[in-house]
Design a protein around this motif. Sequence first.
Motif, PDB file in Angstrom:
ATOM      1  N   ARG A   1       0.302  -1.020   0.287  1.00 39.60           N
ATOM      2  CA  ARG A   1      -0.185   0.073  -0.093  1.00 39.60           C
ATOM      3  C   ARG A   1       0.951   1.477  -0.052  1.00 39.60           C
ATOM      4  NH1 ARG A   1      -4.441  -0.755   4.662  1.00 39.60           N
ATOM      5  NH2 ARG A   1      -1.884  -0.573   5.871  1.00 39.60           N
ATOM      6  N   GLU A   2       2.089   1.029   0.473  1.00 41.05           N
ATOM      7  CA  GLU A   2       3.121   2.441   0.889  1.00 41.05           C
ATOM      8  C   GLU A   2       4.458   1.851   0.705  1.00 41.05           C
ATOM      9  OE1 GLU A   2       2.698   4.354   4.677  1.00 41.05           O
ATOM     10  OE2 GLU A   2       0.745   5.210   3.673  1.00 41.05           O
TER      11      GLU A   2
ATOM     12  N   THR B   1       9.207   2.822   0.108  1.00 39.28           N
ATOM     13  CA  THR B   1       9.555   4.134   0.599  1.00 39.28           C
ATOM     14  C   THR B   1      10.894   3.181  -0.478  1.00 39.28           C
ATOM     15  OG1 THR B   1      10.123   3.158   2.824  1.00 39.28           O
ATOM     16  CG2 THR B   1       9.413   5.397   2.620  1.00 39.28           C
TER      17      THR B   1
ATOM     18  N   TRP C   1       7.900   3.871  -8.922  1.00 40.24           N
ATOM     19  CA  TRP C   1       7.256   2.164  -8.650  1.00 40.24           C
ATOM     20  C   TRP C   1       5.810   2.189  -9.247  1.00 40.24           C
ATOM     21  CZ3 TRP C   1       3.440   3.290  -3.874  1.00 40.24           C
ATOM     22  CH2 TRP C   1       3.203   2.057  -2.666  1.00 40.24           C
TER      23      TRP C   1
ATOM     24  N   LYS D   1       9.937   8.350   0.090  1.00 35.57           N
ATOM     25  CA  LYS D   1       8.816   7.725  -0.434  1.00 35.57           C
ATOM     26  C   LYS D   1       7.620   8.299  -0.972  1.00 35.57           C
ATOM     27  CE  LYS D   1       3.427   8.016   1.571  1.00 35.57           C
ATOM     28  NZ  LYS D   1       2.705   8.543   3.108  1.00 35.57           N
ATOM     29  N   VAL D   2       7.730   7.070  -2.035  1.00 39.40           N
ATOM     30  CA  VAL D   2       7.017   7.379  -4.145  1.00 39.40           C
ATOM     31  C   VAL D   2       5.837   7.166  -3.691  1.00 39.40           C
ATOM     32  CG1 VAL D   2       9.492   7.086  -4.578  1.00 39.40           C
ATOM     33  CG2 VAL D   2       7.480   4.918  -4.284  1.00 39.40           C
ATOM     34  N   GLU D   3       5.391   7.256  -4.743  1.00 36.01           N
ATOM     35  CA  GLU D   3       3.715   7.486  -5.088  1.00 36.01           C
ATOM     36  C   GLU D   3       3.902   5.964  -6.183  1.00 36.01           C
ATOM     37  OE1 GLU D   3       0.887   8.041  -4.249  1.00 36.01           O
ATOM     38  OE2 GLU D   3       1.849   8.937  -1.833  1.00 36.01           O
ATOM     39  N   PRO D   4       2.784   5.485  -6.462  1.00 31.05           N
ATOM     40  CA  PRO D   4       2.760   4.222  -7.714  1.00 31.05           C
ATOM     41  C   PRO D   4       2.718   5.440  -8.703  1.00 31.05           C
ATOM     42  CG  PRO D   4       1.088   4.250  -6.503  1.00 31.05           C
ATOM     43  CD  PRO D   4       1.592   4.930  -5.631  1.00 31.05           C
TER      44      PRO D   4
ATOM     45  N   ASN E   1       0.412   4.731 -12.374  1.00 30.66           N
ATOM     46  CA  ASN E   1      -0.363   5.008 -13.030  1.00 30.66           C
ATOM     47  C   ASN E   1      -0.460   3.882 -13.994  1.00 30.66           C
ATOM     48  OD1 ASN E   1      -3.211   4.029 -13.413  1.00 30.66           O
ATOM     49  ND2 ASN E   1      -3.783   5.595 -13.112  1.00 30.66           N
TER      50      ASN E   1
END
Length: 189
Positions: free
Chosen positions: A94-95, A97, A104, A183-186, A188
């Motif tokens: 879900r999260e 780093t 990601w 920390k990264v965001e996925p 899409n």
Amino acid sequence: FNFGAFHFLFLGLLLIGWTGSASSAPNEQAAATQAFAYEDEDFGVSPTPDPKRAPYHAKTPLEIPKGKRIRTLDLKRMLEADPKPAVIDVLETRERTTIPGAVWMKGAGSGEFYAAEKSRFASALEKLLAGDKSRPLVFLCFDRMCWLSYNAALHAIEAGYSNVYWYRGGTQAWEGASLKREKVEPLNW
């Protein structure tokens, strides 16, 4: 000959860190071959040209067909050079780093890639790498027991990428070397 003065001189040299030129080569060699978080552990698993299906948390091989396995300090050096490799984290969570600058791509390490997934994956890589199929491309996930990065590397090789690296140690080895994560965001894709 004054043994006391010699002993004092010897201790002084040790205190200021004198090691002599003969011992620096083994120290450099040890640093170059240092492994973190058991990234070199050999489970006796043979490399396979086929992506592994779930469960993905299992013993992995030491090598990958038509690709290259990369270790922590080698990846660090690649990231400090130009051109930098594209680094893709494929851990399903879900999260996340991960290594600074990594993209990601959740789902990219699935062992069940069919025509639609292969096409979407190839399109995402083409955008990320501006169509350069020879640019170094590094895949990682959590640790040496994660097949997701192995699978994603195989998918990239199948899509025609020629300079594919599998970072077997993943973020556990990166953290084990006391290297920074972010920390990264996925993506899409």
